[in-house]
Write a protein that holds these residues in place. Structure first.
Motif, mmCIF file in Angstrom:
data_model
loop_
_atom_site.group_PDB
_atom_site.id
_atom_site.type_symbol
_atom_site.label_atom_id
_atom_site.label_comp_id
_atom_site.label_asym_id
_atom_site.label_seq_id
_atom_site.Cartn_x
_atom_site.Cartn_y
_atom_site.Cartn_z
ATOM 1 N N ASP A 100 0.816 -1.210 0.000
ATOM 2 C CA ASP A 100 0.000 0.000 0.000
ATOM 3 C C ASP A 100 0.852 1.264 0.000
ATOM 4 O OD1 ASP A 100 -2.400 -1.437 0.055
ATOM 5 O OD2 ASP A 100 -2.360 -1.553 2.244
ATOM 6 N N ASP A 101 1.999 1.230 0.700
ATOM 7 C CA ASP A 101 2.882 2.396 0.817
ATOM 8 C C ASP A 101 4.315 1.927 0.636
ATOM 9 O OD1 ASP A 101 4.427 4.601 1.545
ATOM 10 O OD2 ASP A 101 3.138 5.139 3.238
ATOM 11 N N LEU A 102 4.761 1.929 -0.616
ATOM 12 C CA LEU A 102 6.072 1.394 -0.942
ATOM 13 C C LEU A 102 7.202 2.157 -0.262
ATOM 14 C CD1 LEU A 102 7.361 -0.673 -3.406
ATOM 15 C CD2 LEU A 102 8.434 1.527 -3.705
ATOM 16 N N ARG A 103 7.109 3.466 -0.216
ATOM 17 C CA ARG A 103 8.196 4.237 0.409
ATOM 18 C C ARG A 103 8.331 3.897 1.900
ATOM 19 N NH1 ARG A 103 9.982 7.371 -3.624
ATOM 20 N NH2 ARG A 103 8.496 8.186 -5.126
ATOM 21 N N ALA A 104 7.218 3.713 2.583
ATOM 22 C CA ALA A 104 7.263 3.337 4.001
ATOM 23 C C ALA A 104 7.848 1.929 4.163
ATOM 24 C CB ALA A 104 5.868 3.409 4.614
ATOM 25 N N GLU A 105 7.463 1.001 3.289
ATOM 26 C CA GLU A 105 8.022 -0.357 3.357
ATOM 27 C C GLU A 105 9.512 -0.343 3.039
ATOM 28 O OE1 GLU A 105 6.999 -3.319 4.442
ATOM 29 O OE2 GLU A 105 5.105 -2.406 5.020
ATOM 30 N N TYR A 106 9.909 0.471 2.088
ATOM 31 C CA TYR A 106 11.325 0.593 1.744
ATOM 32 C C TYR A 106 12.121 1.063 2.965
ATOM 33 C CZ TYR A 106 15.551 2.338 -0.563
ATOM 34 O OH TYR A 106 16.852 2.579 -0.921
ATOM 35 N N GLU A 107 11.623 2.064 3.659
ATOM 36 C CA GLU A 107 12.306 2.567 4.857
ATOM 37 C C GLU A 107 12.324 1.514 5.955
ATOM 38 O OE1 GLU A 107 14.120 5.319 5.076
ATOM 39 O OE2 GLU A 107 13.599 5.702 2.974
ATOM 40 N N ARG A 108 11.191 0.857 6.196
ATOM 41 C CA ARG A 108 11.103 -0.170 7.242
ATOM 42 C C ARG A 108 12.059 -1.319 6.956
ATOM 43 N NH1 ARG A 108 8.806 -5.069 8.433
ATOM 44 N NH2 ARG A 108 7.886 -5.367 6.369
ATOM 45 N N LEU A 109 12.015 -1.831 5.732
ATOM 46 C CA LEU A 109 12.859 -2.968 5.376
ATOM 47 C C LEU A 109 14.332 -2.597 5.337
ATOM 48 C CD1 LEU A 109 10.566 -4.559 2.640
ATOM 49 C CD2 LEU A 109 10.976 -5.423 4.961
ATOM 50 N N SER A 110 14.651 -1.412 4.833
ATOM 51 C CA SER A 110 16.047 -0.955 4.847
ATOM 52 C C SER A 110 16.561 -0.884 6.273
ATOM 53 C CB SER A 110 16.178 0.410 4.165
ATOM 54 O OG SER A 110 15.889 0.310 2.789
ATOM 55 N N GLY A 111 15.717 -0.403 7.192
ATOM 56 C CA GLY A 111 16.080 -0.336 8.601
ATOM 57 C C GLY A 111 16.322 -1.697 9.223
ATOM 58 N N LEU A 112 15.735 -2.735 8.637
ATOM 59 C CA LEU A 112 15.944 -4.106 9.119
ATOM 60 C C LEU A 112 17.130 -4.774 8.438
ATOM 61 C CD1 LEU A 112 12.226 -5.330 9.238
ATOM 62 C CD2 LEU A 112 13.716 -4.793 11.187
ATOM 63 N N GLY A 113 17.834 -4.021 7.575
ATOM 64 C CA GLY A 113 19.015 -4.553 6.910
ATOM 65 C C GLY A 113 18.767 -5.212 5.571
#
Length: 128
Positions: free
Chosen positions: A82-95
């Protein structure tokens, strides 16, 4: 009516794949059976019927298929968000490693990530 019930993703390591798809992507475990030396593991997005079989990718056919996709930079599956930019930030933060950051492609915003078990996965969000 015919519908998609399950599809496969060939993986290097079933346990590592299970942890990634469950703990990082947030999928639910639907099936986890010990078949005596092999496991039958399926996961699915919460509330979704279609299951993803985390299938051992050590057969010659699976290895050639995955290698070809990877060398071409092609994802083995597309997951909607639904919100790719938010998922990108979340997943990037998880490595999580992304091979392609969020990019507009016509009517979609897409990004491509490495699932840690031999595959590229595309995330897609419809624009507008």
């Amino acid at each position: 009516m015919i519908r998609i019930a399950m599809t496969s993703v060939y993986v290097d390591d079933e346990e590592k794949a299970h942890a990634f798809y469950r703990d990082v992507l947030g999928f639910e475990t639907r099936t986890d059976l010990d078949l005596g030396g092999a496991r039958f593991i399926t996961v699915a997005a919460p509330g979704q019927d279609v299951e993803l079989l985390l299938e051992p990718g050590d057969s010659p056919v699976a290895e050639q298929y995955r290698k070809g996709l990877r060398e071409a930079g092609l994802p083995c599956i597309v997951l909607g968000v639904d919100d790719l930019r938010a998922e990108y930030e979340r997943l990037s933060g998880l490595g999580v490693t992304f091979t392609e950051p969020p990019t507009e492609q016509g009517p979609l915003l897409t990004a491509v990530l490495d699932d840690t078990v031999g595959n590229l996965i595309q995330l897609a969000q419809p624009l507008g």
